[in-house]
Write a protein that holds these residues in place. Sequence first.
Motif, PDB file in Angstrom:
ATOM      1  N   VAL A   1      -0.618   7.683   6.775  1.00 51.93           N
ATOM      2  CA  VAL A   1      -1.457   6.621   8.094  1.00 51.93           C
ATOM      3  C   VAL A   1      -3.155   7.107   6.598  1.00 51.93           C
ATOM      4  N   PRO A   2      -3.310   8.291   6.993  1.00 51.02           N
ATOM      5  CA  PRO A   2      -5.092   8.304   5.941  1.00 51.02           C
ATOM      6  C   PRO A   2      -5.296   7.906   4.367  1.00 51.02           C
ATOM      7  N   GLN A   3      -3.846   7.685   4.172  1.00 48.98           N
ATOM      8  CA  GLN A   3      -3.891   7.337   2.537  1.00 48.98           C
ATOM      9  C   GLN A   3      -3.476   5.571   2.673  1.00 48.98           C
ATOM     10  N   LEU A   4      -3.399   5.093   3.955  1.00 51.02           N
ATOM     11  CA  LEU A   4      -3.263   3.445   3.951  1.00 51.02           C
ATOM     12  C   LEU A   4      -4.979   2.821   4.460  1.00 51.02           C
TER      13      LEU A   4
ATOM     14  N   ALA B   1       1.456  -1.050   0.218  1.00 44.36           N
ATOM     15  CA  ALA B   1      -0.358   0.000   0.274  1.00 44.36           C
ATOM     16  C   ALA B   1       0.744   1.289  -0.169  1.00 44.36           C
ATOM     17  N   LEU B   2       1.843   1.347   0.689  1.00 42.89           N
ATOM     18  CA  LEU B   2       3.119   2.556   0.710  1.00 42.89           C
ATOM     19  C   LEU B   2       3.231   2.668  -0.962  1.00 42.89           C
ATOM     20  N   GLN B   3       3.818   1.683  -1.407  1.00 44.40           N
ATOM     21  CA  GLN B   3       3.992   2.469  -2.682  1.00 44.40           C
ATOM     22  C   GLN B   3       2.893   2.948  -3.671  1.00 44.40           C
TER      23      GLN B   3
ATOM     24  N   PRO C   1       4.642  10.855  -2.791  1.00 40.84           N
ATOM     25  CA  PRO C   1       5.321  11.161  -2.866  1.00 40.84           C
ATOM     26  C   PRO C   1       5.012  13.062  -2.045  1.00 40.84           C
ATOM     27  N   ALA C   2       4.451  13.668  -3.303  1.00 40.15           N
ATOM     28  CA  ALA C   2       4.349  14.600  -3.117  1.00 40.15           C
ATOM     29  C   ALA C   2       3.658  15.053  -1.821  1.00 40.15           C
ATOM     30  N   THR C   3       2.657  14.758  -1.457  1.00 38.50           N
ATOM     31  CA  THR C   3       2.488  14.769   0.054  1.00 38.50           C
ATOM     32  C   THR C   3       3.157  14.454   0.765  1.00 38.50           C
ATOM     33  N   LEU C   4       4.048  13.911   1.102  1.00 43.89           N
ATOM     34  CA  LEU C   4       4.899  13.925   1.946  1.00 43.89           C
ATOM     35  C   LEU C   4       5.909  14.566   1.978  1.00 43.89           C
TER      36      LEU C   4
END
Length: 292
Positions: A208-211, A180-182, A186-189
Amino acid sequence: MSPPTRRNLTGWAFLIPAATLIAIMSFYPMFKAFILSLQTGKGSRMTWGEPLWANYARLFQDPVFKLTLFNTFIYLIIQVPIMLVLAMVLANLLNNPNLKFKGFFRTAIFLPAAVSLVSYSLVFRTLFATDGTINNILKSIGLISSNIDWLGQPGTARAVIIIGLLWRWTGYNMIFYLAALQNVDPATLEAARLDGAGPIKTFWYVTVPQLKPMIVLTAIMSTNGTLQLFDEPFNLTKGGPANTTMSMSQYLYNTAFNLNDNFGYASAISYAILILVAILAFIQMRIGDKRD
């Protein structure tokens, strides 16, 4: 024959064999189990219960079933949250592109999921034996003065089972989070870092919200697996001492094959487990799915 009709028939030709196998191998046994749950007796001398729901009414009066229900929820409440949090943290750490030997660490953490259940249960029985390695280590560093009977006391025996579950299934769930992390943008991070957020805040408020969809999935899978837990209590403690580590699935097995071959009551237990799985999965989906 028109092309749309030919495509439809081709699709059904592929679907019907699989659907037939599913109906025979899954739905018919479920239907047969429900019919059995309404019957009492043994072997070929099965008769309809009086009343029909007699086996289900018995569940509410059975002290052993209540104890196994309590044991199972102890495993669920303690083990599942710890396991999922550990899996998520490990996945986040191993997703670091600058980390060396990522492949080795990922394999090492996932490897317990590939180990035979019986094999690792025997290893854990040896480690946590009264004269085993764990007691020797704790005595050598001065944490205990005498050996602990890990598998002979309710509290410590449940703790050993929970440790075994964490050891085996944390890496399994970690793989889901790594996948899921893939898909995390990256722009949000990078935006979070530019706004001054540290690693912990970035992880909690951005990653976490994206997961969330994967968290819901792993929570449902882990809940389902824990409610049907059988191998660890059976191989580590045989359900003892005095049924204080026995799971519902182990009680179902004992009722059907070991104690008195009561297939009707065992089928009622299986449907009780099914109902609990369905209810908890529904609650988790309602809580976790906040899409507009």
